[in-house]
Design a protein around this motif. Structure first.
Motif, PDB file in Angstrom:
ATOM      1  N   ASP A 171       0.821  -1.206   0.000  1.00  0.00           N
ATOM      2  CA  ASP A 171       0.000   0.000   0.000  1.00  0.00           C
ATOM      3  C   ASP A 171       0.860   1.262   0.000  1.00  0.00           C
ATOM      4  N   ALA A 174       1.942   1.928  -3.489  1.00  0.00           N
ATOM      5  CA  ALA A 174       0.857   2.488  -4.301  1.00  0.00           C
ATOM      6  C   ALA A 174       0.663   3.965  -4.011  1.00  0.00           C
ATOM      7  N   ARG A 236      -3.985  -1.950  -8.705  1.00  0.00           N
ATOM      8  CA  ARG A 236      -4.616  -1.128  -7.670  1.00  0.00           C
ATOM      9  C   ARG A 236      -5.221   0.133  -8.264  1.00  0.00           C
ATOM     10  N   ARG A 245      -6.842  -6.882  -2.293  1.00  0.00           N
ATOM     11  CA  ARG A 245      -5.541  -6.628  -2.920  1.00  0.00           C
ATOM     12  C   ARG A 245      -5.194  -7.693  -3.948  1.00  0.00           C
ATOM     13  N   ALA A 248      -6.907  -7.050  -7.169  1.00  0.00           N
ATOM     14  CA  ALA A 248      -6.274  -5.950  -7.893  1.00  0.00           C
ATOM     15  C   ALA A 248      -4.989  -6.419  -8.577  1.00  0.00           C
TER      16      ALA A 248
END
Length: 354
Positions: A171, A174, A236, A245, A248
């Motif tokens: 994360d 991202a 994502r 996740r 994605a």
């Protein structure tokens, strides 16, 4: 006196004969058998076998071949003409050019070339003269390319699923790619060119040769990690949070691997994705090391509405907590006033006279 001079004269004549034989021995040997050299592998340049010279097989990648002596094997040139004026005991192949066979030449094998070979009528070719059939090579290239694509596809899938076991790092990467795109691209290019240069420098130094070779071998794994990170970033972007996740990642994985099937765009996309993913991972790791987080939106101003990205939930502000008021101290008891004493009414006095 004459008898004493005879041994001296014989010694001088013998010495001159020995020196003469020793001086003529190399030329005599060259005239009988010539110079013999082993097989030759030339990356770029020329391969020449002069008369009275014997050589092993010759393989040259870029440059011409001239054989005026004897080759005890085959001659293969990938890019360049092959001229035969002597003897070749094997095949003669020119992959991208032609073969020229001069008079008095002798080739014991076949002659193969992309362009039509020029064979003199006075030359002798024991085998056949023809072109090169590339159909088998094309089939092998297609099969090899599919095997490579399948291997990369499975490797990226396994590596991506392992990376998602650390959701915090994924994360953070991202968020970094979305908010710091420019630095991610810049650091990606720096690492893409800097790591191989550093590995070569380490390999040139004798004391760090093992480290340089290890860094150079690990560079392929680093690029694969960068490509996998770009697969996750694309997934994502398409499948926003709070969606799963893994879903994605699978979306990005499917798109990237379909693009990899394209003949020319596949390699370019792979390289650019590896560069960007590597830079985004590096910037995210540095940000986490500094203890800071990358925010996608600014803090909302008072009285203004801010449209936030649904992919990154913004935590609500902490609710205002009100502490309970301290209880007021009890009022002191009010004591009743003492009863007033009764006073007798005033005496009216005597009545007035009439």
């Amino acid at each position: 006196m004459k008898h004493r001079a005879l041994p001296r004269i014989a010694f001088v004549l013998g010495f001159v004969a020995v020196v003469g034989v020793m001086s003529l021995a190399p030329a005599f040997a060259l005239g009988l058998a010539g110079t013999t050299i082993g097989p030759q592998v030339v990356i770029e340049g020329r391969a020449i076998v002069v008369p009275n010279e014997s050589a092993g097989s010759i393989v040259i990648f870029d440059g011409p071949v001239i054989v005026a002596g004897t080759v005890n094997g085959s001659v293969v040139a990938f890019h360049g003409t092959v001229t035969i004026a002597g003897t070749v005991r094997g095949d003669v192949v020119s992959v991208s050019d032609r073969v020229i066979v001069l008079p008095a030449a002798h080739i014991a094998g076949d002659v193969r070339s992309r362009d039509r070979a020029q064979v003199s009528p006075d030359a002798q070719v024991d085998g056949t003269v023809g072109g090169i059939d590339y159909s088998g090579v094309h089939d092998a290239v297609r099969v090899g390319r599919f095997i490579w694509w399948l291997g990369v596809t499975v490797s990226v899938l396994v590596l991506g699923l392992l990376v998602l076991l650390a959701p915090g790092a994924a994360d953070r990467s991202a968020r970094t790619a979305a908010s710091r795109t420019g630095p991610s691209i810049g650091w990606g290019f720096i690492l893409f060119f800097g790591i191989p240069i550093a590995a070569v420098v380490l390999a040139v130094l004798v004391v760090t040769l093992p480290l340089g070779l290890a860094v150079l071998l690990a560079f392929g794994v680093v690029l694969l990690l960068g490509y996998t990170n770009s697969v996750w970033l694309l997934g994502r972007l398409l499948v926003r949070a709070p969606a799963n996740r893994y879903l994605a990642f699978l979306a990005g994985w499917g798109i990237f691997r379909l693009v990899a099937l394209l003949p020319f765009a596949g390699g370019s996309v792979w390289t650019l994705a590896a560069i960007f993913g590597l830079g985004a991972a590096a910037v995210a790791a540095w940000t986490a090391r500094g203890g800071g987080e990358v925010a996608l939106v600014d803090a909302p101003r008072q009285g203004s509405a801010v449209a936030t990205d649904p992919a990154v939930p913004v935590p609500p502000p902490p609710a205002a907590t009100t502490e309970p008021a301290a209880p007021a101290p009890p009022a002191p008891p009010v004591s009743a006033p003492p009863p007033a004493e009764e006073t007798p009414p005033p005496d009216p006095g005597p009545p007035p006279p009439h």
